[in-house]
Design an enzyme around this catalytic site. Sequence first.
Site, PDB file in Angstrom:
ATOM      1  N   LYS A  93      17.631  80.562  17.575  1.00  0.00           N
ATOM      2  CA  LYS A  93      16.247  80.522  17.008  1.00  0.00           C
ATOM      3  C   LYS A  93      15.605  81.763  16.173  1.00  0.00           C
ATOM      4  O   LYS A  93      14.496  82.157  16.698  1.00  0.00           O
ATOM      5  CB  LYS A  93      15.389  79.660  17.899  1.00  0.00           C
ATOM      6  CG  LYS A  93      15.824  78.468  18.073  1.00  0.00           C
ATOM      7  CD  LYS A  93      14.940  77.359  18.409  1.00  0.00           C
ATOM      8  CE  LYS A  93      15.319  76.217  19.080  1.00  0.00           C
ATOM      9  NZ  LYS A  93      16.249  76.215  20.172  1.00  0.00           N
TER      10      LYS A  93
HETATM   11  P1  BMP Z   1      18.385  68.943  26.883  1.00  0.00           P
HETATM   12  O1  BMP Z   1      19.052  67.860  26.364  1.00  0.00           O
HETATM   13  O2  BMP Z   1      18.838  69.396  28.243  1.00  0.00           O
HETATM   14  O3  BMP Z   1      16.955  68.452  26.808  1.00  0.00           O
HETATM   15  O4  BMP Z   1      18.621  70.161  26.010  1.00  0.00           O
HETATM   16  C1  BMP Z   1      18.318  70.102  24.461  1.00  0.00           C
HETATM   17  C2  BMP Z   1      18.740  71.714  23.911  1.00  0.00           C
HETATM   18  O5  BMP Z   1      18.475  71.648  22.615  1.00  0.00           O
HETATM   19  C3  BMP Z   1      18.095  72.775  24.455  1.00  0.00           C
HETATM   20  O6  BMP Z   1      19.108  73.936  24.515  1.00  0.00           O
HETATM   21  C4  BMP Z   1      16.994  72.937  23.464  1.00  0.00           C
HETATM   22  O7  BMP Z   1      16.759  74.668  23.350  1.00  0.00           O
HETATM   23  C5  BMP Z   1      17.473  72.609  22.116  1.00  0.00           C
HETATM   24  N1  BMP Z   1      16.445  72.209  21.312  1.00  0.00           N
HETATM   25  C6  BMP Z   1      15.619  71.188  21.542  1.00  0.00           C
HETATM   26  O8  BMP Z   1      15.633  70.565  22.762  1.00  0.00           O
HETATM   27  N2  BMP Z   1      14.516  70.569  20.664  1.00  0.00           N
HETATM   28  C7  BMP Z   1      14.815  71.162  19.365  1.00  0.00           C
HETATM   29  O9  BMP Z   1      13.760  70.923  18.417  1.00  0.00           O
HETATM   30  C8  BMP Z   1      15.564  72.203  18.942  1.00  0.00           C
HETATM   31  C9  BMP Z   1      16.543  72.705  20.105  1.00  0.00           C
HETATM   32  O10 BMP Z   1      17.348  73.540  19.754  1.00  0.00           O
END
Ligand code: BMP
Length: 262
Positions: A93
């Site tokens: 990002k």
């Molecule tokens: P999780 O499924 O454990 O919540 O992880 C989601 C992943 O996606 C994390 O690595 C986070 O940085 C990324 N992410 C997100 O959750 N929302 C966004 O809008 C953009 C992301 O990159």
Amino acid sequence: DRTLLTYEQRSELSTNTVAKRLFHIMSAKKSNLCLSIDLTSTIKILDMIEKVGEHICLLKTHADIIEDFNTDFTVSLKNLAKKFNFLILEDRKFADIGNTVALQYSKGIHKIAEWADCVTVHSLPGEGILKAINNSCDNGIGSRGVFLLAEMSSEGNLITTEYTAQTVKMASKYPNVLTGFVCQTKESFNDPRYIQLTPGVQFECSKDELGQVYNTPEKVILEKGADVVVVGRGIVTAKNPEAQAVLYKNVLWSNYLRRVSG
Ligand code: BMP
């Protein structure tokens, strides 16, 4: 409507090499699952990939959370990507001026440009950030891709519909480096060349304690237009990550088949 075309059809249209490769991998492996491997040790990451690598099309990393990051690790990562046929997305990002991003992309401890097929980038600083990555690709590192953040999954984020529209407009000048958008809705962009990468997915619609909002696989594929779906803790913290990855893969793929069959 881009979401009615098959991944094969869209690979024919791709102008970015990484998008083309990703569409091919998805068709070949019958998987539109991206694993977000948010673990902090290299051994745990490599072990997890051995278990689930076969089932994913894309591996999403956060290199800056890894406590023992080193170059041997990136060599192993690339070998596993080859062995299991998936691409690597470093979810860095980037959000600075172009000159700084060019340095962050290729220098420092992480040398992201050397091992990541694609990276995530914020549009906030303006198009210099896309120019920076584009120039790095032209100057020897080869074909790479960018997923531009057009929307976020977290509660109360400050992105407006106008910001999303301007982000998509800015990206349209960089078709060779643009792999797709990280976004939450089908309406955010139309161009079938680009891949909609959607995070915030678990089997149950819910939230975490820090503002993450989850939708179900069915909803993100059928209603929200996701092409590649990011699952992190839904798989990584499961008792049996491999079995859970297979479940996600199958549900996501069958919803994609439903979508393209009208
Ligand atoms: P999780 O499924 O454990 O919540 O992880 C989601 C992943 O996606 C994390 O690595 C986070 O940085 C990324 N992410 C997100 O959750 N929302 C966004 O809008 C953009 C992301 O990159």
